[in-house]
Design an enzyme around this catalytic site. Structure first.
Site, mmCIF file in Angstrom:
data_model
loop_
_atom_site.group_PDB
_atom_site.id
_atom_site.type_symbol
_atom_site.label_atom_id
_atom_site.label_comp_id
_atom_site.label_asym_id
_atom_site.label_seq_id
_atom_site.Cartn_x
_atom_site.Cartn_y
_atom_site.Cartn_z
ATOM 1 C CG ASN A 13 -1.716 1.265 1.383
ATOM 2 O OD1 ASN A 13 -2.670 1.454 0.628
ATOM 3 N ND2 ASN A 13 -1.365 2.137 2.329
ATOM 4 C CD GLU A 14 -1.657 5.809 0.280
ATOM 5 O OE1 GLU A 14 -1.160 6.274 1.320
ATOM 6 O OE2 GLU A 14 -2.737 6.202 -0.184
ATOM 7 C CE1 TYR A 47 -9.432 8.774 1.085
ATOM 8 C CE2 TYR A 47 -7.076 8.725 0.643
ATOM 9 C CZ TYR A 47 -8.232 8.088 1.047
ATOM 10 O OH TYR A 47 -8.199 6.764 1.412
ATOM 11 C CD GLU A 70 -6.355 4.105 0.468
ATOM 12 O OE1 GLU A 70 -6.312 5.257 0.929
ATOM 13 O OE2 GLU A 70 -5.577 3.198 0.814
ATOM 14 C CD GLN A 126 -10.436 3.177 5.581
ATOM 15 O OE1 GLN A 126 -10.825 2.409 6.438
ATOM 16 N NE2 GLN A 126 -9.177 3.577 5.527
HETATM 17 O O1 AHR Z 1 -7.798 5.655 3.933
HETATM 18 C C1 AHR Z 1 -6.972 6.254 4.878
HETATM 19 C C2 AHR Z 1 -5.493 6.158 4.499
HETATM 20 O O2 AHR Z 1 -5.268 6.932 3.351
HETATM 21 C C3 AHR Z 1 -5.000 4.786 4.105
HETATM 22 O O3 AHR Z 1 -4.610 4.029 5.187
HETATM 23 C C4 AHR Z 1 -3.823 5.105 3.241
HETATM 24 O O4 AHR Z 1 -3.581 4.117 2.278
HETATM 25 C C5 AHR Z 1 -4.148 6.458 2.650
HETATM 26 O O5 AHR Z 1 -3.099 7.346 2.799
#
Ligand code: AHR
Length: 504
Positions: free
Chosen positions: A175-176, A247, A295, A352
């Protein structure tokens, strides 16, 4: 009074973009804050089932119909020992969880989560730890989950009470991994090599799996695009998808500029498609890589206040963004963007699902309710299945602080041949005016308006709370109508619209 604002569309059943992969409506549960403990799982809750999972929360998830849920992280996975979360509950260790600096009891782990998800008719998208761990832990977890029997880890699963293999198809390789916040952050070459070798070993265990390599954590990362190119140089033939994360937030309190940010998401997808196709060309590969937007959401309300959370608590309230009406519009705009890239984006996870940046909120021991963003997600999942069409759109444009030529009308169109249904998702981004939509639908003869759902509110900052769970709530009194193959609808200022046509 001047001329009303007007947008025109032409929709034709021949102008096909792609079939919607139902996994476009997936979501994500991380061991983070109250997503698991106090969210989906709360043993002491009056509505908990025999396994300790909240039935009120499960009912809300069922309402949406979530095809796949990513698990267990997120940043969490980069420090996770999956072995801690299997076997007898009493012997599971309590650990310091370093990603979010909490205590992890490991009461819920792989088996409990998969059992729960399957009961909701959701598949699990499993992530492996490529932060503190690597090839060995990943191939062992896969053997534990998917191998039928007769090997150490498959027999261990059986001894834990799960006789049947879980058959997890989709796996995230870490992840990331480009992020400085990630436990075990790597350079693109370090990660690319590790991901390729992990993929190789995992496919030897189970050749039927699909693998997702990590793209950049978001578009503004300093290594953006070079990261993707370098990672794919190592992994192109070993993986099926490249991940994207993003985001957005109304950080500058400027609604017009905020709603324009879906243009950034659109560009992000276009650029990553270009990088994937560049590597395809470079390698003269026959394979086309698909995208996993695993995400995406609005996240900004709690970014500052969460810095004050006392560390090493169990399941503190973390990332509990109270979503406003304008956030729901933004989520609608992002869903439209994803649909309009359905030819390459096959997986997308609203990040989420419960409590942590989530459409569903709960009180410990109390109620569960739908946040504002629940509604566009619900509508897209319910009505956005079938074939995405490419509409020709002419819309008035506006300029905002950061963006120019932003269309006031955002729209995606999905035809469901089986149900003989045509669905137009439409967002009016005008802060002041109704937008008249005129849409040529003459290739859909005999189709009539079944329903015109509208999400609108006088206050852009309106939220739903435990005390007022329906403060922001859609109605179906929109005025869309079809005459002579022409659809007309008034889209109220700042509104999310779902216009459902059905064959008469
Ligand atoms: O979704 C919250 C966080 O955002 C996750 O853990 C991460 O992958 C991202 O930076």
């Amino acid at each position: 009074m001047g001329n009303p604002l007007k947008a025109k569309m032409t929709v034709d059943k021949q102008f096909v973009l792609a079939e919607v992969d139902p996994r476009l409506y997936s979501s994500f549960i991380e061991h983070l804050g109250r997503a698991v403990y106090g969210g989906i799982y709360e043993r002491e809750h009056p509505l908990a089932d025999e396994y300790g999972f909240r039935q009120d929360v499960a009912a809300l998830i069922r309402e949406i119909g979530v095809p796949m849920i990513r698990y267990p992280g997120g940043n969490f996975v980069s420090g996770y020992n999956w072995e801690d979360g299997v076997g007898p509950a009493a012997s599971r260790p309590q650990r310091l969880e370093l990603a979010w600096r909490t205590l992890e009891s490991n009461e819920v782990g792989t088996n409990e989560f998969i059992r729960w998800a399957r009961e909701l008719q959701s598949d699990v998208m499993m992530a492996v730890n490529l932060g503190t761990r690597g090839v060995d832990a990943a191939r062992n977890l896969l053997e534990y989950c998917n191998h039928p029997s007769g090997s150490y880890y498959s027999d261990l699963r059986i001894s834990h009470g799960y006789a049947q293999p879980h058959g997890i198809k989709t796996w995230c390789l870490g992840n990331e991994m480009d992020g400085p916040w990630q436990i075990g952050q790597k350079t693109a070459d370090e990660y690319g090599r590790l991901a390729a070798e992990t993929a190789k070993a995992m496919r030897l265990v189970d050749p039927s799996i699909e693998l997702v390599a990590c793209g950049s954590s978001f578009r503004a990362m300093p290594t953006y695009a070079q990261w993707e190119a370098a990672v794919l140089d190592h992994t192109y033939e070993q993986v099926d998808y490249l991940s994207l994360h993003t985001y957005y937030g109304n950080t500058e309190n400027d609604t017009a500029n905020y709603l324009a940010k879906s243009l950034d998401m659109d560009l992000f997808i276009r650029e990553i498609v270009a990088v994937c196709d560049y590597i395809k060309a470079k390698k003269r590969s026959k394979k086309t890589l698909q995208l996993s937007f695993d995400e995406w959401n609005v996240w900004f309300h709690t970014l500052e206040t969460d810095k004050n959370i006392t560390p090493w608590q169990t399941a503190p309230a973390q990332l509990e963004d109270p979503y406003t009406f304008e956030d729901a519009l933004m989520v609608g705009s992002m869903l439209i963007t994803l649909l309009n890239h359905a030819d390459r984006v096959k997986i997308a996870c609203l990040a989420q699902l419960v409590n942590a940046i989530a459409p569903i909120m709960t009180e410990n021991g109390g109620s569960a309710w739908r946040q504002t963003i629940f509604y566009p997600y619900l509508h897209a999942s319910l009505y956005g299945r079938g074939t995405v069409l490419r509409p020709a759109i002419t819309s008035p444009l506006y300029d905002s602080k950061e963006y120019t030529d932003v269309p006031l009308l955002d729209s995606a169109v999905v035809m469901n041949a089986e149900k003989e249904e045509l669905v137009i998702f439409a967002l009016n981004k005008s802060l002041e005016e109704t937008l008249l939509l005129e849409c040529d639908v003459r290739s859909f003869q005999d189709y009539r308006v079944e329903e015109h759902i509208v999400l609108e509110h006088a206050d852009v900052k309106a939220v739903n709370t435990a005390a007022h769970p329906n403060h922001v709530y859609p109605h179906n009194r929109g005025n869309a109508r079809v005459t002579g193959g022409q659809l007309e609808a008034a889209l109220p200022k700042l509104s999310w619209n779902v216009i459902r046509l059905r064959r008469a």
